[in-house]
Design an enzyme around this catalytic site. Sequence first.
Site, short mmCIF file in Angstrom:
data_model
loop_
_atom_site.label_atom_id
_atom_site.label_comp_id
_atom_site.label_asym_id
_atom_site.label_seq_id
_atom_site.Cartn_x
_atom_site.Cartn_y
_atom_site.Cartn_z
N HIS A 127 -45.05 44.18 -0.60
CA HIS A 127 -44.07 43.76 -1.61
C HIS A 127 -43.00 42.93 -0.88
CE1 HIS A 127 -40.62 44.35 -4.34
NE2 HIS A 127 -41.49 44.66 -5.27
N ASP A 205 -43.34 52.11 3.40
CA ASP A 205 -42.72 51.82 2.10
C ASP A 205 -43.35 52.76 1.08
OD1 ASP A 205 -42.33 50.89 -0.47
OD2 ASP A 205 -42.69 48.78 0.00
N GLN A 208 -44.18 53.39 -4.21
CA GLN A 208 -45.18 53.76 -5.22
C GLN A 208 -45.85 55.10 -4.90
OE1 GLN A 208 -45.38 52.23 -7.98
NE2 GLN A 208 -44.44 50.24 -7.53
N LYS A 231 -38.24 55.13 -9.71
CA LYS A 231 -39.69 55.16 -9.90
C LYS A 231 -40.24 56.58 -9.95
CE LYS A 231 -40.55 50.77 -7.48
NZ LYS A 231 -40.68 49.79 -8.55
N CYS A 369 -44.00 40.62 -7.20
CA CYS A 369 -43.27 40.52 -5.92
C CYS A 369 -44.22 40.63 -4.73
CB CYS A 369 -42.16 41.57 -5.82
SG CYS A 369 -40.89 41.37 -7.06
N1 C6P Z 1 -42.01 47.28 -7.35
C1 C6P Z 1 -43.10 46.70 -9.44
O1 C6P Z 1 -43.10 46.41 -10.63
P1 C6P Z 1 -36.84 48.71 -5.51
O2 C6P Z 1 -36.69 47.45 -6.33
O3 C6P Z 1 -36.00 48.65 -4.26
O4 C6P Z 1 -36.66 49.96 -6.30
O5 C6P Z 1 -38.38 48.76 -5.05
C2 C6P Z 1 -38.94 47.66 -4.39
C3 C6P Z 1 -40.38 47.91 -4.11
C4 C6P Z 1 -40.78 48.07 -2.79
N2 C6P Z 1 -42.05 48.34 -2.47
C5 C6P Z 1 -43.00 48.46 -3.42
C6 C6P Z 1 -44.40 48.80 -3.02
C7 C6P Z 1 -42.67 48.29 -4.76
O6 C6P Z 1 -43.61 48.42 -5.69
C8 C6P Z 1 -41.34 47.98 -5.12
C9 C6P Z 1 -40.96 47.72 -6.54
C10 C6P Z 1 -41.79 47.03 -8.77
O7 C6P Z 1 -44.15 46.73 -8.78
C11 C6P Z 1 -40.76 45.97 -9.04
S1 C6P Z 1 -41.22 44.40 -8.37
#
Ligand code: C6P
Length: 412
Positions: A127, A205, A208, A231, A369
Amino acid sequence: MSDAKKTDWAARRNDFPILDQQVHGRPLIYLDNAATSQKPRAVIEALVRYYERDNANVHRGIHELSNRATTAFEAGRIRAAKFINARSADEIVFTRGTTEGVNLVAHCWGGKNLKPGDVILLTELEHHSNLVPWQMLAQRVGARLAFIPVTGDEGVLDLTGLDSLLTPQVKLLSMVHISNSMGTVNPVEELCARARKLGVTTFVDGAQSAGHLPVDVQAMGCDFYAFSGHKICGPTGIGVLWGRQELLETLPPYQGGGEMILSVGYDRTEFKHAPHRFEAGTPDISGPIGLHAAMDYLDGIGRENIWKHDQELAGHAYERLASLRNIRLFGPKTNRAGLVSFLLDDVHAHDVVTLADQAGVALRGGHHCTQPLMHKLGVESTARASFYFYNTLAEVDRFVDVIVEIQKFFAS
Ligand code: C6P
């Protein structure tokens, strides 16, 4: 009978008031859980209770409300440590989310430990949150990025060349646990073990993964792990960065300001120990309180049960979509997390999402992203359905029926 079978999923679904509504005259089917999850009443009520009874600033007051707020805030930290099996609450840094966790480590660890010529090893699945901060760091210190490749549409890491990628110049391996655009579950324990043997620091990371399967950072063997509250049924604006205590203690602060200091003179400052040295200024106080309620809620269900349910929904969705013609499916066929990513021939992903929305089905379309991964696969975007434990097999069937209707609409 397995625990997963015993869980009363319909009752759990009723814990989410937002799900009981119609969108464009159709019952809402919310399948955008990888973007953000919905919030159960237990979390909403914890936030309301805090604001109605206990709201005050933390760590500085000695009045009753401040004591209560501080106790609840720090209880969230202790709960977060238990949630991922950290050794101590001192290893839990509150952030705004996964993105800030990566930026914090890139800034504090990377700024201190990387030098020109060093290599940051990532995967092609990352991401932007786990890519752009490392690019910025590499530019700043003269390091370079390298990538573990993915096989193609299956979105699985090709580890055959890993030994040659793990050169002595590699100082950090940072990787996504579960890919948000492919649903791949990476073998993070194995990768951390291989990196560790070579003295390479590791970052996982967990955006998910944290709310979808049991996470034990000690068993995972990483050095840093980050996730986002929103999430995992918690509020937006709060996240967790976990780091090994001995590592966190070696790092300089992230931002300067109130609350991260032991003493301040006009010309110098002595900083608090981790984690407080990384939390400058008034924090998001209600965040850890809501997050605490979310963690209790999820572990009340059991993340192993949630994982099985996720996999059942995604497996069913994948099988039904795979039986359609004129569709391209992404992500692994087996061992997939709770999402499916796909493209209908000659139909833009945004059109799929717009028409699905008219039928009450909330999907996501776009590059998720993960633009470099999309480019590698030769697409601009995909449509994605991402599931959580409050989704049902009937909703998955309705979602696929809607996709079939969309195919027919464009074919006519
Ligand atoms: N993915 C999706 O719709 P934040 O924005 O900091 O809470 O998370 C960022 C992020 C980082 N790593 C992974 C693997 C992610 O999936 C995400 C966020 C969302 O897939 C928004 S783009």
